[in-house]
Write a protein that holds these residues in place. Structure first.
Motif, PDB file in Angstrom:
ATOM      1  N   PRO A  72      78.852  32.349  63.224  1.00 48.08           N
ATOM      2  CA  PRO A  72      78.878  30.997  63.790  1.00 48.08           C
ATOM      3  C   PRO A  72      80.281  30.608  64.233  1.00 48.08           C
ATOM      4  O   PRO A  72      81.272  30.927  63.574  1.00 48.08           O
ATOM      5  N   GLU A  73      80.354  29.909  65.361  1.00 47.96           N
ATOM      6  CA  GLU A  73      81.658  29.559  65.916  1.00 47.96           C
ATOM      7  C   GLU A  73      82.502  28.745  64.954  1.00 47.96           C
ATOM      8  O   GLU A  73      83.719  28.928  64.873  1.00 47.96           O
ATOM      9  N   THR A  74      81.887  27.855  64.201  1.00 44.04           N
ATOM     10  CA  THR A  74      82.648  27.042  63.258  1.00 44.04           C
ATOM     11  C   THR A  74      83.322  27.902  62.202  1.00 44.04           C
ATOM     12  O   THR A  74      84.467  27.646  61.811  1.00 44.04           O
ATOM     13  N   GLU A  75      82.627  28.949  61.738  1.00 46.72           N
ATOM     14  CA  GLU A  75      83.202  29.842  60.731  1.00 46.72           C
ATOM     15  C   GLU A  75      84.322  30.683  61.321  1.00 46.72           C
ATOM     16  O   GLU A  75      85.355  30.903  60.674  1.00 46.72           O
ATOM     17  N   MET A  76      84.137  31.169  62.544  1.00 52.17           N
ATOM     18  CA  MET A  76      85.188  31.974  63.168  1.00 52.17           C
ATOM     19  C   MET A  76      86.432  31.122  63.427  1.00 52.17           C
ATOM     20  O   MET A  76      87.554  31.574  63.199  1.00 52.17           O
ATOM     21  N   ARG A  77      86.235  29.894  63.871  1.00 49.82           N
ATOM     22  CA  ARG A  77      87.386  29.029  64.134  1.00 49.82           C
ATOM     23  C   ARG A  77      88.118  28.691  62.838  1.00 49.82           C
ATOM     24  O   ARG A  77      89.358  28.645  62.813  1.00 49.82           O
ATOM     25  N   ALA A  78      87.372  28.469  61.767  1.00 48.95           N
ATOM     26  CA  ALA A  78      88.002  28.153  60.484  1.00 48.95           C
ATOM     27  C   ALA A  78      88.823  29.323  59.958  1.00 48.95           C
ATOM     28  O   ALA A  78      89.791  29.131  59.215  1.00 48.95           O
ATOM     29  N   ALA A  79      88.456  30.547  60.342  1.00 53.08           N
ATOM     30  CA  ALA A  79      89.168  31.737  59.870  1.00 53.08           C
ATOM     31  C   ALA A  79      90.448  32.007  60.650  1.00 53.08           C
ATOM     32  O   ALA A  79      91.278  32.827  60.219  1.00 53.08           O
ATOM     33  N   LEU A  80      90.637  31.360  61.800  1.00 48.59           N
ATOM     34  CA  LEU A  80      91.849  31.583  62.591  1.00 48.59           C
ATOM     35  C   LEU A  80      93.080  31.087  61.838  1.00 48.59           C
ATOM     36  O   LEU A  80      93.054  30.029  61.202  1.00 48.59           O
ATOM     37  N   ARG A  81      94.162  31.829  61.924  1.00 49.57           N
ATOM     38  CA  ARG A  81      95.419  31.351  61.347  1.00 49.57           C
ATOM     39  C   ARG A  81      95.984  30.230  62.220  1.00 49.57           C
ATOM     40  O   ARG A  81      95.733  30.178  63.417  1.00 49.57           O
ATOM     41  N   GLN A  82      96.749  29.348  61.581  1.00 48.18           N
ATOM     42  CA  GLN A  82      97.172  28.122  62.265  1.00 48.18           C
ATOM     43  C   GLN A  82      97.943  28.411  63.536  1.00 48.18           C
ATOM     44  O   GLN A  82      97.684  27.798  64.585  1.00 48.18           O
ATOM     45  N   LYS A  83      98.905  29.325  63.516  1.00 47.62           N
ATOM     46  CA  LYS A  83      99.681  29.620  64.720  1.00 47.62           C
ATOM     47  C   LYS A  83      98.791  30.176  65.822  1.00 47.62           C
ATOM     48  O   LYS A  83      98.979  29.867  67.005  1.00 47.62           O
ATOM     49  N   TRP A  84      97.826  31.000  65.447  1.00 44.47           N
ATOM     50  CA  TRP A  84      96.906  31.567  66.437  1.00 44.47           C
ATOM     51  C   TRP A  84      96.052  30.449  67.038  1.00 44.47           C
ATOM     52  O   TRP A  84      95.825  30.407  68.249  1.00 44.47           O
ATOM     53  N   ARG A  85      95.601  29.540  66.187  1.00 44.55           N
ATOM     54  CA  ARG A  85      94.795  28.414  66.661  1.00 44.55           C
ATOM     55  C   ARG A  85      95.605  27.534  67.615  1.00 44.55           C
ATOM     56  O   ARG A  85      95.078  27.054  68.621  1.00 44.55           O
ATOM     57  N   ASN A  86      96.887  27.360  67.306  1.00 46.57           N
ATOM     58  CA  ASN A  86      97.742  26.563  68.199  1.00 46.57           C
ATOM     59  C   ASN A  86      97.912  27.234  69.554  1.00 46.57           C
ATOM     60  O   ASN A  86      97.893  26.567  70.603  1.00 46.57           O
ATOM     61  N   ARG A  87      98.111  28.544  69.554  1.00 43.29           N
ATOM     62  CA  ARG A  87      98.250  29.275  70.817  1.00 43.29           C
ATOM     63  C   ARG A  87      96.951  29.210  71.614  1.00 43.29           C
ATOM     64  O   ARG A  87      96.973  29.114  72.854  1.00 43.29           O
ATOM     65  N   LEU A  88      95.832  29.278  70.922  1.00 45.70           N
ATOM     66  CA  LEU A  88      94.539  29.167  71.595  1.00 45.70           C
ATOM     67  C   LEU A  88      94.408  27.799  72.273  1.00 45.70           C
ATOM     68  O   LEU A  88      93.956  27.706  73.424  1.00 45.70           O
ATOM     69  N   ALA A  89      94.815  26.758  71.574  1.00 46.91           N
ATOM     70  CA  ALA A  89      94.727  25.413  72.147  1.00 46.91           C
ATOM     71  C   ALA A  89      95.628  25.286  73.375  1.00 46.91           C
ATOM     72  O   ALA A  89      95.241  24.681  74.389  1.00 46.91           O
ATOM     73  N   ARG A  90      96.841  25.858  73.300  1.00 50.56           N
ATOM     74  CA  ARG A  90      97.734  25.797  74.464  1.00 50.56           C
ATOM     75  C   ARG A  90      97.156  26.589  75.631  1.00 50.56           C
ATOM     76  O   ARG A  90      97.272  26.189  76.788  1.00 50.56           O
ATOM     77  N   GLY A  91      96.531  27.730  75.336  1.00 47.88           N
ATOM     78  CA  GLY A  91      95.909  28.514  76.399  1.00 47.88           C
ATOM     79  C   GLY A  91      94.780  27.762  77.074  1.00 47.88           C
ATOM     80  O   GLY A  91      94.606  27.839  78.299  1.00 47.88           O
ATOM     81  N   ALA A  92      94.012  27.008  76.285  1.00 50.69           N
ATOM     82  CA  ALA A  92      92.892  26.239  76.851  1.00 50.69           C
ATOM     83  C   ALA A  92      93.384  25.138  77.775  1.00 50.69           C
ATOM     84  O   ALA A  92      92.646  24.693  78.663  1.00 50.69           O
ATOM     85  N   ARG A  93      94.639  24.697  77.584  1.00 48.16           N
ATOM     86  CA  ARG A  93      95.204  23.644  78.442  1.00 48.16           C
ATOM     87  C   ARG A  93      96.016  24.229  79.600  1.00 48.16           C
ATOM     88  O   ARG A  93      96.630  23.487  80.360  1.00 48.16           O
ATOM     89  N   GLY A  94      96.036  25.551  79.736  1.00 45.52           N
ATOM     90  CA  GLY A  94      96.956  26.206  80.658  1.00 45.52           C
ATOM     91  C   GLY A  94      96.458  26.431  82.066  1.00 45.52           C
ATOM     92  O   GLY A  94      97.006  27.281  82.781  1.00 45.52           O
ATOM     93  N   ASN A  95      95.394  25.772  82.471  1.00 47.79           N
ATOM     94  CA  ASN A  95      94.913  25.907  83.851  1.00 47.79           C
ATOM     95  C   ASN A  95      94.599  27.363  84.189  1.00 47.79           C
ATOM     96  O   ASN A  95      94.926  27.859  85.270  1.00 47.79           O
ATOM     97  N   LEU A  96      93.955  28.039  83.240  1.00 49.81           N
ATOM     98  CA  LEU A  96      93.567  29.428  83.450  1.00 49.81           C
ATOM     99  C   LEU A  96      92.086  29.492  83.827  1.00 49.81           C
ATOM    100  O   LEU A  96      91.249  28.822  83.219  1.00 49.81           O
TER     101      LEU A  96
END
Length: 296
Positions: free
Chosen positions: A117-141
């Motif tokens: 489940p996506e909620t479980e996978m997201r909860a398992a992400l390390r904080q720095k990785w989660r932050n990079r993911l959030a920045r990537g989602a805002r990066g006009n890619l």
């Protein structure tokens, strides 16, 4: 009886891998054996003839069985005449020594991501990785997924990257053969910025498992955090289609600490393999009497 389809098959033990080898003219010998107690065991190996050595068989990350004891029993009964090189998975050094194997190389460690489940996978992400993911989602890619076919730029870029960084990976020819032999099972996720490709990854699907084999990001892609976004999208897509494990490959903290941190940031679990071993008739009796320190 537990079906072999109920067990996760590592890439080298999968039918998809055997079909890719056939395209390349490499023969895989495949077997499924019944064991006492109605347990099933699968094995898949390649046999090659080497100069001065003769015929040698290679068994990588197998045999696959529900219980390690079943695999150990099967290996102890190995009766083929040619030497067997085993890249072990799930077996201890002591068990392999009892089966007559001689140690060649120390164990490697893989990064395996549990998918679900996506909620479980997201909860398992390390904080720095989660932050990079959030920045990537805002990066006009702009992201897109496509079958691996033809001469996609990722294959040449990966080969050049492997030469520059001096690592070994599955060659582009194998990826092309895998895609040809298994339509729809070799996929690319690509990120573009302003119409220009800035990052891409390749993933191979094989039963319940999938393997991330290739990934390249340009300087522009790294600045935009494209790689976390691509891998996350692949994880979500694979989980939604029933895959429950993604193999990210070897962890090498000595030579590539940044890559190791990236892989573990996904929530991947380190999975230690059993090392590389040799079994041949001449050495088997000696191997059983090796000091324990040489067989762990």
């Amino acid at each position: 009886m537990r079906s072999m389809t109920d067990l996760p098959l590592p890439l080298p033990q999968s039918p998809e891998y055997a079909r890719a080898c056939a395209v390349l003219g490499i023969t895989c010998r495949v077997g499924e054996d019944m064991l006492p107690g109605a347990a099933a065991l699968r094995w898949q190996l390649q046999t090659r003839r080497l100069p001065l050595v003769g015929t040698v068989s290679l068994l990588s990350r197998g045999p696959v069985a529900a219980q390690p004891a079943d695999a150990e029993s099967w290996l102890r009964e190995w009766r083929m005449a040619e030497p067997l090189v085993l890249n072990a998975d799930g077996l201890s050094g002591a068990a392999l020594r009892r089966a007559g194997f001689w140690p060649l190389l120390t164990p490697a460690t893989l990064a395996l991501v549990p998918l679900g489940p996506e909620t479980e996978m997201r909860a398992a992400l390390r904080q720095k990785w989660r932050n990079r993911l959030a920045r990537g989602a805002r990066g006009n890619l702009a992201l897109r997924r496509m079958p691996l076919q033809g001469a996609h730029w990722l294959l040449g870029a990966e080969a050049a990257q492997a030469r520059a960084r001096r690592y070994r990976n599955l060659p582009p020819a194998f990826l092309a053969a895998f895609a040809k032999a298994n339509p729809g099972a070799a996929l690319i996720w690509e990120a573009r910025q302003g119409g220009t490709p800035v990052a891409a990854i390749a993933v191979l699907r094989h039963g319940r498992m999938a393997s991330w084999t290739t990934g390249v990001a340009t300087a522009q892609g790294r600045a935009a955090n494209a790689m976390p976004l691509l891998l996350w999208e692949a994880m979500r897509w694979l989980a939604a289609r029933g895959h429950d494990q993604l193999d990210l490959g070897i962890l090498n903290d000595d030579d590539a600490p940044g890559v190791t941190r990236f892989k573990l940031g996904t929530g991947a679990r380190p999975h230690r393999l059993g090392g590389t071993w040799l079994r041949c008739r001449a050495l088997a009796p000696l191997a059983r009497h090796l000091p324990k320190g040489l067989a762990t």
